[in-house]
Enzyme design. Structure first.
Site, PDB file in Angstrom:
ATOM      1  N   HIS A  72       0.844  -1.201   0.000  1.00 40.82           N
ATOM      2  CA  HIS A  72       0.000   0.000   0.000  1.00 40.82           C
ATOM      3  C   HIS A  72       0.875   1.246   0.000  1.00 40.82           C
ATOM      4  CE1 HIS A  72      -4.079  -1.705   1.529  1.00 40.82           C
ATOM      5  NE2 HIS A  72      -3.522  -2.466   0.614  1.00 40.82           N
ATOM      6  N   TYR A 202      -9.301   5.492   7.315  1.00 43.19           N
ATOM      7  CA  TYR A 202      -9.451   5.828   8.730  1.00 43.19           C
ATOM      8  C   TYR A 202     -10.473   6.961   8.817  1.00 43.19           C
ATOM      9  CZ  TYR A 202      -5.075   3.305   9.750  1.00 43.19           C
ATOM     10  OH  TYR A 202      -4.095   2.338   9.883  1.00 43.19           O
ATOM     11  N   PRO A 294      -4.329   0.383  18.677  1.00 46.95           N
ATOM     12  CA  PRO A 294      -4.084  -0.152  17.327  1.00 46.95           C
ATOM     13  C   PRO A 294      -4.090   0.878  16.204  1.00 46.95           C
ATOM     14  CG  PRO A 294      -6.296  -0.714  18.066  1.00 46.95           C
ATOM     15  CD  PRO A 294      -5.621  -0.088  19.236  1.00 46.95           C
ATOM     16  N   LYS A 298       1.025  -0.177  15.023  1.00 46.77           N
ATOM     17  CA  LYS A 298       2.450  -0.228  15.373  1.00 46.77           C
ATOM     18  C   LYS A 298       2.847  -1.448  16.214  1.00 46.77           C
ATOM     19  CE  LYS A 298       3.793   3.236  13.165  1.00 46.77           C
ATOM     20  NZ  LYS A 298       4.096   2.704  11.850  1.00 46.77           N
ATOM     21  N   TYR A 386       3.841   6.643   9.884  1.00 47.88           N
ATOM     22  CA  TYR A 386       2.994   5.521   9.474  1.00 47.88           C
ATOM     23  C   TYR A 386       3.833   4.418   8.811  1.00 47.88           C
ATOM     24  CZ  TYR A 386      -1.210   3.037   8.098  1.00 47.88           C
ATOM     25  OH  TYR A 386      -2.187   2.082   7.978  1.00 47.88           O
TER      26      TYR A 386
END
Ligand code: APR
Ligand code: PHB
Length: 391
Positions: A72, A202, A294, A298, A386
Site C-alpha cells: 500500500h 481511517y 491499534p 504499530k 505511518y
C-alpha cells in the site's frame, strides 16, 4: 535440558527471535502457554513496515508474504464527510507498507520453525517460572504431563505478551510502568467480502471512529469504535454493518460489500510501557514490555524491532564475547518505542470521539485534520511515522 536462549511465548516476537537466533547458530527453546491452533486463532492487525518485511526476509520466511501481501502506497482519512488521500509513497521518498495479517506471519514462522526441527513446547499453561536471572545461570521451569522440567540457559527472552509471566517476574523495585487507558474499544469484524477500497480508510465521525482494512482481495477487516461497556454478543452482523455505513461517506457506502462475519471481537485500547526492558539476564520484548492502541498498527512492528535489537545483542555476545548490545538493549529499544507510543496516542486522539470533549472536541479534531491534509509538512510527519521511523 540446556539451551542458550529460553524464549517464553510463541507469538510473533518469540517466533521471530527464535528464527533469527537459529539463523545465527544460537540454540533456543520456546515455551508457549497455549496450543499452536489457539495462537493462530487470534486475529490481530496486519500492516507491516519495511523493517518488519526485511526481518521476515532475513529469517527466510518472506516468500508467501511477497506473494500474497498487498503493498500500500497511501491511506485515506475521512472526516467532515470527505475522504483525503495521504500519499505515503510520495511523501516519504518511495516508502510503503505491506498489508499481511499477523496470523499469516505467525503461521509462516511456525512452519519454518517446525521445518528446521526446533523445539517449541506448547500448552505449558500457567506453569512457567523463571529463576536466577540475576546471576550467570538462569533457569526456567515448567510442568508438562504432571512432571516438572527445568531448562538451564544463558538468557531468558520474555516474549510472552502483556499478560505474561516475565514482566511479572521482574523485581518490582526496579520496574516502572506508564499507562493510559482509553475510554472506548474497537469492535472488529472479519468477513470474506472484497475490501471497499484498495487502501485503508481511517474515519473520524460524529458517531465515532471507523476503519476499513483488509487481509486479501477477498477478505476484509472493519472496525467501529464502541463504548467499553458494549458486549460483542449485543452486536449482530447487521447492527455492525449499519453502524459502519453510518460512519462512511455515500460513495464508500455504495461500494461496501457486506456478508456474514468469520470473527467478531471487542478490544480495549491501551498505551503502556515498562522500563527498563532488561533485568540481569531476563529481557522483555514486544507486548510483554509495551502496548500501543491499534490506530496506526504499530504493535507488531515494534515487537519486530525489539527482536531485531535483541537478536543482534545476543549474536554480538556469542560471536565477540561483548556485552555492549546487551547493555544498550533497553535504552535503544525504548527510544524507538516512545516515538511509536507518541504517534499511536496522537493518531488515536485525533481520530476518536472522546466522551468528555463534546462538539468542541469534534471541531478541533476536524480543524487539525484539515490542516493535516493540506499541509505538506504535517502530511509528511504522519506519513513518516505511518511507514515506520528508521531503525
Ligand atoms: N507462559 C508461556 N507463554 C505465555 C505466557 C506464559 N506464562 N503468557 C503468555 N504467553 C504467550 C501467549 O499465549 C502468546 O502466544 O506469549 C505469547 C505472546 O504473544 P503476543 O501476545 O502476540 O505478543 P508478541 O509476540 O509480543 O506480539 C506482539 O501482537 O498483540 C499483538 O499488537 C501486538 O501485534 C503485536 C504483537
Ligand atoms: C487491521 O487490518 O487489523 C488494522 C489495520 C490498520 C490499523 C489497525 C488494524 O491501524
Amino acid at each position: 535440558m540446556r539451551t542458550q536462549v529460553a524464549i517464553i511465548g510463541a507469538g510473533p516476537a518469540g517466533l521471530l527471535l527464535g528464527q533469527l537466533l537459529h539463523k545465527a547458530g544460537i540454540d533456543n527453546i520456546i515455551l508457549e502457554r497455549q496450543s499452536a491452533a489457539h495462537v493462530l486463532g487470534r486475529i490481530r492487525a496486519g500492516v507491516l513496515e519495511q523493517v518488519a518485511v526485511n526481518l521476515l526476509d532475513e529469517c527466510g520466511v518472506g516468500a508467501r508474504m511477497h506473494r500474497e501481501g498487498l503493498v500500500h502506497q497511501g491511506i485515506e482519512l475521512l472526516f467532515a464527510g470527505q475522504r483525503h488521500r495521504i500519499d505515503l509513497h510520495g511523501l516519504t521518498g518511495g516508502k510503503s507498507v505491506t498489508v499481511y495479517g499477523q496470523t499469516e506471519v505467525t503461521h509462516d514462522l511456525m512452519d519454518a520453525r517446525q521445518a528446521e526441527g526446533l523445539v517449541t513446547v506448547y500448552e505449558t499453561g500457567d506453569t512457567v517460572s523463571l529463576h536466577d536471572f540475576d546471576g550467570a545461570r538462569p533457569k526456567v521451569r515448567y510442568v508438562r504431563d504432571g512432571r516438572t522440567h527445568e531448562i538451564e540457559c544463558d538468557f531468558i527472552a520474555g516474549c510472552d505478551g502483556f499478560h505474561g509471566v516475565c514482566r511479572a517476574s521482574a523485581p518490582a523495585a526496579v520496574l516502572k510502568t506508564y499507562e493510559k487507558v482509553y475510554p472506548f474499544g474497537w469492535l472488529g469484524l472479519l468477513a470474506d467480502v472484497p475490501p471497499l477500497s484498495h487502501e485503508l480508510i481511517y474515519a473520524n465521525t460524529g458517531r465515532g471512529f471507523a476503519l476499513c482494512s483488509m487481509r486479501s482481495p477477498s477478505r476484509s477487516r472493519y472496525y467501529v469504535q464502541v463504548p467499553l461497556q458494549d458486549k460483542v454478543e449485543d452486536w449482530s452482523d447487521e447492527a455492525f454493518w449499519n453502524e459502519l455505513r453510518a460512519r462512511l461517506d455515500p460513495a464508500a457506502c455504495e461500494r461496501l460489500v457486506t456478508g456474514p462475519s468469520i470473527e467478531k471481537s471487542i478490544a480495549p485500547l491501551r498505551s503502556f510501557v515498562a522500563e527498563p526492558m532488561r533485568f540481569g539476564r531476563l529481557f522483555l520484548a514486544g507486548d510483554a514490555a509495551h502496548i500501543v492502541p491499534p490506530t496506526g498498527a504499530k504493535g507488531l512492528n515494534l515487537a519486530a524491532t525489539d527482536v531485531k535489537y535483541l537478536s543482534n545483542a545476543f549474536i554480538e555476545y556469542y560471536r565477540e564475547r561483548s556485552d555492549r548490545g546487551i547493555d544498550h538493549y533497553s535504552e535503544v529499544c525504548l527510544r524507538r518505542i516512545w516515538k511509536a507510543e507518541r504517534f499511536s496516542w496522537w493518531f488515536t486522539s485525533l481520530m476518536h470521539k472522546f466522551p468528555d470533549t463534546g462538539e468542541f472536541g469534534q471541531k478541533v479534531q476536524e480543524a487539525e485534520l484539515d490542516y493535516l491534509v493540506n499541509s505538506r509538512a504535517a502530511s509528511t510527519s504522519l506519513a513518516e511515522n505511518y511507514v515506520g521511523l528508521p531503525l
